[in-house]
Design an enzyme around this catalytic site. Sequence first.
Site, PDB file in Angstrom:
ATOM      1  CG  ASP A 167      -2.266  -0.375   1.010  1.00  0.00           C
ATOM      2  OD1 ASP A 167      -2.561  -0.771  -0.119  1.00  0.00           O
ATOM      3  OD2 ASP A 167      -3.077  -0.279   1.948  1.00  0.00           O
ATOM      4  CE  LYS A 179      -5.327   7.877  -2.617  1.00  0.00           C
ATOM      5  NZ  LYS A 179      -5.348   7.147  -1.354  1.00  0.00           N
ATOM      6  CG  MET A 238      -8.970   7.920   5.854  1.00  0.00           C
ATOM      7  SD  MET A 238      -9.866   6.505   5.173  1.00  0.00           S
ATOM      8  CE  MET A 238     -10.473   5.721   6.676  1.00  0.00           C
TER       9      MET A 238
HETATM   10  N1  SAH Z   1      -4.879   0.692   8.591  1.00  0.00           N
HETATM   11  C1  SAH Z   1      -4.396   2.036   8.883  1.00  0.00           C
HETATM   12  C2  SAH Z   1      -5.418   3.102   8.493  1.00  0.00           C
HETATM   13  C3  SAH Z   1      -5.666   3.188   7.008  1.00  0.00           C
HETATM   14  S1  SAH Z   1      -6.780   4.466   6.585  1.00  0.00           S
HETATM   15  C4  SAH Z   1      -4.041   2.123  10.363  1.00  0.00           C
HETATM   16  O1  SAH Z   1      -4.352   1.207  11.115  1.00  0.00           O
HETATM   17  O2  SAH Z   1      -3.411   3.105  10.771  1.00  0.00           O
HETATM   18  C5  SAH Z   1      -5.667   5.789   6.188  1.00  0.00           C
HETATM   19  C6  SAH Z   1      -5.713   6.840   7.268  1.00  0.00           C
HETATM   20  O3  SAH Z   1      -4.930   6.418   8.379  1.00  0.00           O
HETATM   21  C7  SAH Z   1      -5.104   8.173   6.889  1.00  0.00           C
HETATM   22  O4  SAH Z   1      -6.024   8.972   6.165  1.00  0.00           O
HETATM   23  C8  SAH Z   1      -4.813   8.762   8.244  1.00  0.00           C
HETATM   24  O5  SAH Z   1      -5.989   9.243   8.866  1.00  0.00           O
HETATM   25  C9  SAH Z   1      -4.368   7.537   9.001  1.00  0.00           C
HETATM   26  N2  SAH Z   1      -2.906   7.381   9.034  1.00  0.00           N
HETATM   27  C10 SAH Z   1      -2.188   6.371   8.531  1.00  0.00           C
HETATM   28  N3  SAH Z   1      -0.874   6.525   8.796  1.00  0.00           N
HETATM   29  C11 SAH Z   1      -0.770   7.667   9.496  1.00  0.00           C
HETATM   30  C12 SAH Z   1       0.328   8.372  10.108  1.00  0.00           C
HETATM   31  N4  SAH Z   1       1.575   7.916  10.020  1.00  0.00           N
HETATM   32  N5  SAH Z   1       0.056   9.526  10.764  1.00  0.00           N
HETATM   33  C13 SAH Z   1      -1.199   9.989  10.870  1.00  0.00           C
HETATM   34  N6  SAH Z   1      -2.269   9.365  10.320  1.00  0.00           N
HETATM   35  C14 SAH Z   1      -2.061   8.227   9.652  1.00  0.00           C
END
Ligand code: SAH
Length: 260
Positions: free
Chosen positions: A36, A58, A170
Amino acid sequence: VTPGRIWLVGAGPGDPELLTLKAVRVLGQADVVLVDDLVNRAVLEHVRPGTRIVEVGKRGGCRSTPQAFIERLMIQEAQAGHCVVRLKGGDPFVFGRGGEEMLAARAAGLAVEVVHGITSGIAAPARLGIPVTHRDATHGVAFVTGHTGSGDAPDWAALARSGLTLVVYMGVANAPGITAALMEAGLAADTPAAVVQSATTDRERGIETTLGGLVDDVAAAGLGSPAILVIGAVASLAQARGLARENAVAAPSLRAAHAR
Ligand code: SAH
């Protein structure tokens, strides 16, 4: 051929040291890794030479690989007898479509194993020194999506009344709608809040703010996706010291944290 295995592996929020030992071991056994876009590429150092790496996030910052294509590829590779790792940011079962991919694999008669990752909803607040629960502040935490393109938005009014820490994934693009809905439902404008972008990476930045000030402070600090919004009493425990000093951003309405 004996069908291969499918592993849904969480890569954590960014820092490669936050991988689990199991993730490292499974990466080392993979024939194919479907990666991803939020995954820190540094974690790929754990794959064997010759492992096929397929970027399914993406492309060029705008087009996503269709989910159905990813699932088909994952299943075909496993049916060909390969050990397939589907590598996702954070935890694969928290807003990562891991559930959908597990069901698709199951429908194809393939076994799936999950290797947890540290979800950004816990890691990002912690970078500002915010625990998502604290027994003096809240009875629990709700992980919710702020991405409401699909139509079924969280029940913001119910969440506003819940007394739970709200951790919004998100949520940056829709922050005006989210904060307005929460305040309309009675959550005070001075409710502590924080936003952390790209937590545990070298692009990490964060602010402490309030529910009412969040939108302006995010804009003033120029924060954007990927970011976590934290709303609730625990956000008052924020201290910018948790962030790398040069990355910490003091928002115009920076609140004095109560409990240092
Ligand atoms: N499975 C992932 C979430 C995927 S959805 C998890 O458990 O973290 C994608 C969203 O995750 C992003 O839009 C953001 O809100 C959050 N996200 C993922 N990595 C991040 C990071 N390093 N810092 C802040 N937000 C993050």
